[in-house]
Design a protein around this motif. Structure first.
Motif, short mmCIF file in Angstrom:
data_model
loop_
_atom_site.label_atom_id
_atom_site.label_comp_id
_atom_site.label_asym_id
_atom_site.label_seq_id
_atom_site.Cartn_x
_atom_site.Cartn_y
_atom_site.Cartn_z
N ALA A 1 0.81 -1.00 0.13
CA ALA A 1 0.22 0.31 -0.18
C ALA A 1 1.10 1.22 0.46
O ALA A 1 0.10 2.80 -0.77
CB ALA A 1 -0.88 0.06 1.15
N PRO A 2 1.72 1.11 0.82
CA PRO A 2 2.63 3.10 0.84
C PRO A 2 3.18 2.87 -0.87
O PRO A 2 2.93 3.93 -1.10
CB PRO A 2 3.76 2.73 1.50
N ALA A 3 3.48 2.10 -1.40
CA ALA A 3 4.51 2.29 -2.17
C ALA A 3 3.28 2.72 -3.65
O ALA A 3 3.23 2.97 -4.28
CB ALA A 3 4.96 1.08 -2.49
N ILE A 4 1.97 1.84 -3.59
CA ILE A 4 1.10 2.25 -4.27
C ILE A 4 0.32 3.49 -4.46
O ILE A 4 0.69 4.15 -4.95
CB ILE A 4 0.21 0.41 -4.72
N ALA A 5 0.16 3.87 -2.68
CA ALA A 5 0.09 5.68 -2.92
C ALA A 5 0.45 5.73 -3.44
O ALA A 5 0.24 7.01 -4.18
CB ALA A 5 0.34 5.42 -1.19
N ALA A 6 2.02 6.09 -3.38
CA ALA A 6 3.06 7.06 -3.47
C ALA A 6 3.02 7.06 -5.44
O ALA A 6 2.79 7.98 -5.50
CB ALA A 6 4.89 6.39 -3.51
N ILE A 7 2.64 5.96 -6.05
CA ILE A 7 2.25 6.41 -7.31
C ILE A 7 1.35 6.66 -7.97
O ILE A 7 1.55 7.78 -8.15
CB ILE A 7 2.56 4.58 -7.74
N TYR A 8 0.81 6.60 -6.82
CA TYR A 8 -0.61 7.04 -7.48
C TYR A 8 -0.51 8.58 -6.85
O TYR A 8 -1.39 9.00 -8.26
CB TYR A 8 -2.03 5.83 -6.77
N ALA A 9 -0.68 9.10 -5.85
CA ALA A 9 -0.15 10.67 -5.47
C ALA A 9 0.37 11.16 -6.19
O ALA A 9 -0.25 12.46 -6.67
CB ALA A 9 0.33 10.69 -4.11
N HIS A 10 1.48 10.54 -6.91
CA HIS A 10 2.06 10.89 -8.26
C HIS A 10 1.40 11.73 -9.60
O HIS A 10 1.35 12.40 -10.09
CB HIS A 10 3.42 10.66 -9.12
N ASP B 1 10.58 -12.44 -4.59
CA ASP B 1 9.46 -12.46 -3.44
C ASP B 1 10.24 -12.09 -1.62
O ASP B 1 9.34 -12.82 -1.47
CB ASP B 1 9.09 -13.60 -3.10
N GLU B 2 11.87 -11.43 -2.08
CA GLU B 2 12.42 -10.94 -0.98
C GLU B 2 13.15 -9.85 -0.64
O GLU B 2 12.95 -9.72 -1.98
CB GLU B 2 13.60 -12.12 -0.93
N GLY B 3 13.34 -9.23 -0.39
CA GLY B 3 13.59 -7.75 -0.45
C GLY B 3 13.24 -6.72 -0.06
O GLY B 3 11.57 -6.89 0.59
N SER B 4 13.30 -5.63 -0.83
CA SER B 4 12.89 -3.80 -0.55
C SER B 4 10.96 -5.02 -1.70
O SER B 4 10.29 -3.75 -1.93
CB SER B 4 13.14 -3.05 -1.22
N HIS B 5 11.35 -5.98 -2.53
CA HIS B 5 9.32 -5.65 -2.54
C HIS B 5 9.84 -4.01 -4.15
O HIS B 5 8.02 -3.52 -3.31
CB HIS B 5 8.94 -6.33 -2.66
N GLU B 6 10.06 -3.69 -5.13
CA GLU B 6 10.29 -2.65 -5.59
C GLU B 6 9.06 -2.25 -6.65
O GLU B 6 9.15 -3.77 -7.23
CB GLU B 6 11.83 -1.72 -5.69
N VAL B 7 7.66 -1.82 -6.00
CA VAL B 7 6.45 -1.97 -6.91
C VAL B 7 7.22 -1.23 -8.00
O VAL B 7 7.34 0.28 -7.92
CB VAL B 7 5.52 -1.86 -6.27
N LEU B 8 6.55 -1.25 -9.04
CA LEU B 8 7.56 -0.77 -10.67
C LEU B 8 5.74 -0.40 -10.98
O LEU B 8 5.64 1.15 -11.71
CB LEU B 8 7.38 -1.19 -11.56
N GLY B 9 4.40 -0.40 -11.24
CA GLY B 9 3.16 -0.63 -10.73
C GLY B 9 2.47 -1.68 -10.87
O GLY B 9 2.43 -2.79 -9.94
N TYR B 10 0.85 -0.84 -10.40
CA TYR B 10 0.36 -1.90 -9.86
C TYR B 10 -1.02 -1.54 -11.00
O TYR B 10 -1.62 -0.41 -11.77
CB TYR B 10 -0.78 -1.35 -8.73
N GLY B 11 -1.79 -2.47 -10.11
CA GLY B 11 -3.80 -2.45 -11.53
C GLY B 11 -4.59 -3.56 -11.50
O GLY B 11 -3.98 -4.38 -10.36
#
Length: 180
Positions: free
Chosen positions: A11-20, A63-73
């Motif tokens: 959710a935090p990464a998705i919120a950051a993408i969407y906020a942009h 599936d490990e580490g920071s799970h850097e989210v590139l995008g979502y849908g």
């Protein structure tokens, strides 16, 4: 890149993408970005119906580490009324630094397959801004067709904004009746 179901931890990464996108673009008509807690609620609501909310994660993180989210849908039923139960609407957003690299296309392709698998017969894309050539082109590349433009439907950043409706049949589409 790996596609997987979103979790509350995303959710935090998705919120950051969407906020942009909320703050800088007309692809969404929201004007105040939701916080991570609200995004987690949205994810749970979509997935609670059996619909998909996916994230594209940088392959090096897997599936490990920071799970850097590139995008979502995600997809959801197009409208709440029961007659729409076989029509879904997709939404997709990617980080601005990975635009044009196939992230959005991979997400939408996966959403199409998942929507068809749960019985949807049509997918609708409601694209903010007729000048949003990236999203329009992405949907065209996956077989969506233009279904109409609603002129000056939204007002954002001091200007009127159109909405482009696109549509794609899934599976049998309208060639057969759905199961009773």
């Amino acid at each position: 890149m790996i596609l997987r179901d979103a979790t509350a931890a995303d959710a935090p990464a998705i919120a950051a993408i969407y906020a942009h996108h909320v703050r800088t673009g007309t692809g969404t008509f929201e004007e105040v970005p939701p916080d991570a807690a609200d995004v987690a609620i949205r994810i749970a609501r979509i997935q609670g119906h059996g619909w998909a909310w996916l994230v594209a994660v940088d392959e090096k993180d897997g599936d490990e580490g920071s799970h850097e989210v590139l995008g979502y849908g995600y997809f959801a039923q197009y409208r709440d009324r029961s007659a729409y139960r076989f029509t879904a609407e997709d939404s997709v957003y990617v980080r601005p630094d990975v635009n044009g690299q196939g992230v959005g296309k991979a997400i939408v392709a996966a959403l199409l397959a998942r929507a068809e698998a749960v019985g949807f017969r049509q997918m609708v894309a409601v694209i903010g801004d007729s000048e949003n050539v990236g999203s329009i082109g992405l949907h065209v590349s996956l077989g969506f067709r233009h279904a109409g433009t609603l002129k000056a439907t939204g007002y954002k950043f001091g200007r009127w904004v159109d909405v482009v409706n696109m549509q794609k049949s899934l599976g049998e589409g309208d060639r057969t009746l759905p199961p009773a």
